[in-house]
Design a protein around this motif. Structure first.
Motif, PDB file in Angstrom:
ATOM      1  N   ALA A 149       0.839  -1.205   0.000  1.00  0.00           N
ATOM      2  CA  ALA A 149       0.000   0.000   0.000  1.00  0.00           C
ATOM      3  C   ALA A 149       0.873   1.254   0.000  1.00  0.00           C
ATOM      4  N   TRP A 150       1.934   1.265   0.796  1.00  0.00           N
ATOM      5  CA  TRP A 150       2.853   2.413   0.799  1.00  0.00           C
ATOM      6  C   TRP A 150       3.512   2.572  -0.572  1.00  0.00           C
ATOM      7  N   LEU A 151       3.895   1.455  -1.196  1.00  0.00           N
ATOM      8  CA  LEU A 151       4.509   1.521  -2.527  1.00  0.00           C
ATOM      9  C   LEU A 151       3.537   2.107  -3.547  1.00  0.00           C
ATOM     10  N   LEU A 152       2.293   1.642  -3.527  1.00  0.00           N
ATOM     11  CA  LEU A 152       1.303   2.158  -4.474  1.00  0.00           C
ATOM     12  C   LEU A 152       1.027   3.639  -4.244  1.00  0.00           C
ATOM     13  N   ALA A 153       0.959   4.052  -2.986  1.00  0.00           N
ATOM     14  CA  ALA A 153       0.733   5.468  -2.692  1.00  0.00           C
ATOM     15  C   ALA A 153       1.905   6.320  -3.172  1.00  0.00           C
ATOM     16  N   ALA A 154       3.126   5.838  -2.975  1.00  0.00           N
ATOM     17  CA  ALA A 154       4.305   6.580  -3.424  1.00  0.00           C
ATOM     18  C   ALA A 154       4.359   6.653  -4.950  1.00  0.00           C
ATOM     19  N   LEU A 155       4.031   5.549  -5.610  1.00  0.00           N
ATOM     20  CA  LEU A 155       4.026   5.556  -7.076  1.00  0.00           C
ATOM     21  C   LEU A 155       2.947   6.486  -7.620  1.00  0.00           C
ATOM     22  N   ALA A 156       1.791   6.499  -6.992  1.00  0.00           N
ATOM     23  CA  ALA A 156       0.715   7.398  -7.435  1.00  0.00           C
ATOM     24  C   ALA A 156       1.117   8.856  -7.247  1.00  0.00           C
ATOM     25  N   ALA A 157       1.721   9.171  -6.102  1.00  0.00           N
ATOM     26  CA  ALA A 157       2.137  10.556  -5.856  1.00  0.00           C
ATOM     27  C   ALA A 157       3.223  10.991  -6.831  1.00  0.00           C
ATOM     28  N   SER A 158       4.184  10.119  -7.096  1.00  0.00           N
ATOM     29  CA  SER A 158       5.250  10.499  -8.025  1.00  0.00           C
ATOM     30  C   SER A 158       4.734  10.573  -9.463  1.00  0.00           C
ATOM     31  N   THR A 159       3.775   9.739  -9.815  1.00  0.00           N
ATOM     32  CA  THR A 159       3.179   9.805 -11.152  1.00  0.00           C
ATOM     33  C   THR A 159       2.428  11.111 -11.347  1.00  0.00           C
ATOM     34  N   LEU A 160       1.662  11.514 -10.332  1.00  0.00           N
ATOM     35  CA  LEU A 160       0.954  12.793 -10.426  1.00  0.00           C
ATOM     36  C   LEU A 160       1.919  13.965 -10.502  1.00  0.00           C
ATOM     37  N   ALA A 161       2.986  13.912  -9.738  1.00  0.00           N
ATOM     38  CA  ALA A 161       3.973  14.994  -9.782  1.00  0.00           C
ATOM     39  C   ALA A 161       4.652  15.052 -11.150  1.00  0.00           C
ATOM     40  N   ALA A 162       4.985  13.896 -11.713  1.00  0.00           N
ATOM     41  CA  ALA A 162       5.612  13.870 -13.035  1.00  0.00           C
ATOM     42  C   ALA A 162       4.632  14.341 -14.110  1.00  0.00           C
ATOM     43  N   ARG A 163       3.372  13.991 -13.945  1.00  0.00           N
ATOM     44  CA  ARG A 163       2.373  14.417 -14.929  1.00  0.00           C
ATOM     45  C   ARG A 163       2.207  15.931 -14.937  1.00  0.00           C
ATOM     46  N   ASN A 164       2.274  16.542 -13.762  1.00  0.00           N
ATOM     47  CA  ASN A 164       2.163  18.000 -13.683  1.00  0.00           C
ATOM     48  C   ASN A 164       3.358  18.690 -14.339  1.00  0.00           C
ATOM     49  N   GLN A 165       4.490  18.047 -14.377  1.00  0.00           N
ATOM     50  CA  GLN A 165       5.692  18.625 -14.975  1.00  0.00           C
ATOM     51  C   GLN A 165       5.859  18.225 -16.446  1.00  0.00           C
ATOM     52  N   ARG A 166       4.927  17.476 -16.987  1.00  0.00           N
ATOM     53  CA  ARG A 166       5.059  16.953 -18.347  1.00  0.00           C
ATOM     54  C   ARG A 166       4.971  18.040 -19.409  1.00  0.00           C
TER      55      ARG A 166
END
Length: 91
Positions: free
Chosen positions: A61-78
């Protein structure tokens, strides 16, 4: 930085977590390092398998939450604007 230190102190890897001050009990149950240490102990020394499954689920669950947060952050910088590519010089 405080969460890393709290995680290390409250994980129970160097001494029993029951000996930490009571306000840190929350960190023991909330942060992932305590579940990682508990899982490694079960793998090394044996014990009830249900606890190992819970530890793996919490870590996943922690891994999925971290991946989701980093994906959203990368998407905002895309998307880069022209201003981002060539910022104005300020003298």
């Amino acid at each position: 930085m405080w969460s890393t230190n709290s995680s290390l102190v409250s994980a129970g890897g160097t001494f029993p977590w029951q000996t930490i001050p009571e306000p840190l009990y929350f960190f023991h149950h909330a942060l992932p390092m305590s579940y990682a240490i508990d899982g490694v102990r079960h793998l090394m020394y044996g014990g009830p398998g249900a606890s190992l499954g819970r530890d793996l689920l919490v870590l996943a669950a922690w891994l999925l939450a971290a991946l989701a947060a980093s994906t959203l952050a990368a998407r905002n910088q895309r998307v880069w604007s022209a201003k981002k590519l060539q910022p104005e010089l300020a003298l």
